[in-house]
Design a protein around this motif. Sequence first.
Motif, short mmCIF file in Angstrom:
data_model
loop_
_atom_site.label_atom_id
_atom_site.label_comp_id
_atom_site.label_asym_id
_atom_site.label_seq_id
_atom_site.Cartn_x
_atom_site.Cartn_y
_atom_site.Cartn_z
N LEU A 1 65.20 48.88 59.82
CA LEU A 1 65.21 47.57 59.71
C LEU A 1 65.37 46.78 61.23
O LEU A 1 64.93 45.73 61.47
CB LEU A 1 66.27 46.96 58.76
N ASN A 2 66.23 47.40 61.85
CA ASN A 2 66.83 46.97 63.37
C ASN A 2 65.29 47.01 64.22
O ASN A 2 65.12 46.03 64.89
CB ASN A 2 67.63 47.53 64.01
N LEU A 3 64.58 48.07 63.94
CA LEU A 3 63.26 48.02 64.74
C LEU A 3 62.42 46.97 64.40
O LEU A 3 61.70 46.58 65.08
CB LEU A 3 62.58 49.70 64.31
N LEU A 4 62.19 46.71 62.85
CA LEU A 4 61.20 45.60 62.53
C LEU A 4 61.97 44.26 62.88
O LEU A 4 61.16 43.54 63.29
CB LEU A 4 61.30 45.63 60.90
N GLU A 5 63.21 44.09 63.03
CA GLU A 5 63.56 42.91 63.48
C GLU A 5 63.38 42.64 65.16
O GLU A 5 62.77 41.78 65.69
CB GLU A 5 65.02 42.86 63.34
N ASP A 6 63.34 43.81 65.67
CA ASP A 6 63.04 43.90 67.18
C ASP A 6 61.52 43.57 67.52
O ASP A 6 61.42 42.95 68.18
CB ASP A 6 63.60 45.02 67.98
N LEU A 7 60.77 44.39 66.73
CA LEU A 7 59.24 44.11 66.89
C LEU A 7 58.63 42.78 66.50
O LEU A 7 57.87 42.47 67.01
CB LEU A 7 58.68 45.26 65.98
N ALA B 1 74.29 37.85 42.61
CA ALA B 1 75.73 38.20 41.96
C ALA B 1 75.33 39.97 41.81
O ALA B 1 76.48 40.87 41.98
CB ALA B 1 75.85 37.87 40.51
N ALA B 2 73.95 40.52 42.11
CA ALA B 2 73.95 41.75 41.93
C ALA B 2 73.93 42.60 43.45
O ALA B 2 74.09 43.83 43.34
CB ALA B 2 72.32 42.15 41.38
N ILE B 3 74.25 41.89 44.37
CA ILE B 3 74.59 42.37 45.58
C ILE B 3 75.74 43.21 45.73
O ILE B 3 76.67 42.57 45.55
CB ILE B 3 74.58 41.31 46.78
N PRO B 4 75.65 44.51 46.10
CA PRO B 4 77.10 45.06 46.12
C PRO B 4 78.01 44.53 47.19
O PRO B 4 77.50 44.43 47.97
CB PRO B 4 76.62 46.55 46.48
N ALA C 1 66.21 30.25 54.12
CA ALA C 1 67.08 31.53 53.47
C ALA C 1 68.35 31.05 53.42
O ALA C 1 69.05 31.38 52.40
CB ALA C 1 66.81 32.54 54.57
N HIS C 2 69.08 30.27 54.43
CA HIS C 2 70.41 29.68 53.96
C HIS C 2 70.45 28.85 52.83
O HIS C 2 71.57 29.07 52.07
CB HIS C 2 70.70 29.30 55.27
N GLU C 3 69.60 28.15 52.29
CA GLU C 3 69.74 27.43 51.48
C GLU C 3 69.78 28.23 50.28
O GLU C 3 70.31 27.97 49.12
CB GLU C 3 68.70 26.51 51.22
N ILE C 4 68.74 29.18 50.00
CA ILE C 4 68.76 29.91 48.65
C ILE C 4 70.07 30.69 48.72
O ILE C 4 70.45 31.20 47.49
CB ILE C 4 67.34 30.85 48.89
N ASN D 1 70.31 41.57 50.55
CA ASN D 1 71.05 41.94 51.89
C ASN D 1 70.07 41.85 53.12
O ASN D 1 70.16 41.35 53.95
CB ASN D 1 71.85 43.17 51.58
N VAL D 2 68.72 42.65 52.70
CA VAL D 2 67.72 42.89 53.77
C VAL D 2 67.03 41.38 53.90
O VAL D 2 66.68 41.37 55.12
CB VAL D 2 66.88 43.85 53.10
#
Length: 210
Positions: free
Chosen positions: A125-131, A187-190, A170-173, A147-148
């Motif tokens: 995920l960090n790689l994808l964010e960087d790319l 609510a299902a996010i651990p 994203a921040h609104e949702i 979370n992702v």
Amino acid sequence: EFLGQDIAAIPAKQFARHALRGKLQMVFQDPTDSLNPRWSAERSIVDPLLRLSPDMPAADRQARVLELASLVGLPVELLNRFPHQLSGGQKARVGIARAVAMEPELLILDEPTAALDVSVQAVVLNLLEDLKHRLGMSYLFISHDLNVVRLLCDRIIVMQHGEIVEQGHAHEIMDTPKTDYTRSLLAAIPHPPAADASITGNTELQDGAL
């Protein structure tokens, strides 16, 4: 509609080698199943160049493969290995390198870390964010893991039974969801439980967020 053209109107056989095809690429959910088991990592990465840039000199293709391997953090000594000789994270890097080989403008990611161990997921995920920032790509990121989604996405579309039920920044949702289904997903996010608390609830949710 993609880059001003209705790509659904282009016959599939033509679109496979269409000029727009290089601008629209995909990273699949399972890096093992999406790689040809008979191809080395190098052969998988070079495949879009052979298909979509057939006139590229062989030396330039080889240099591009080395550049892509470096870009995704895949050691050069692994390029001759076959998928069964690579770890899940290494196969994911091969799939990503293949997807960005043509410098796409839109990268579709279908649960790209779902088949990986949790420790490897964060690295990918960090790689994808960087790319995304380094190459100036846009992502269409499909996931049930909010979370992702929270980390990678600027806008979120929530779907239930194939229908859009909510969309926005994203921040609104995440902060002020408008539908019960979105609230259920959130609510299902651990969350780490408090020392004297227990966690209950139904987390068997369908569809999810893009």
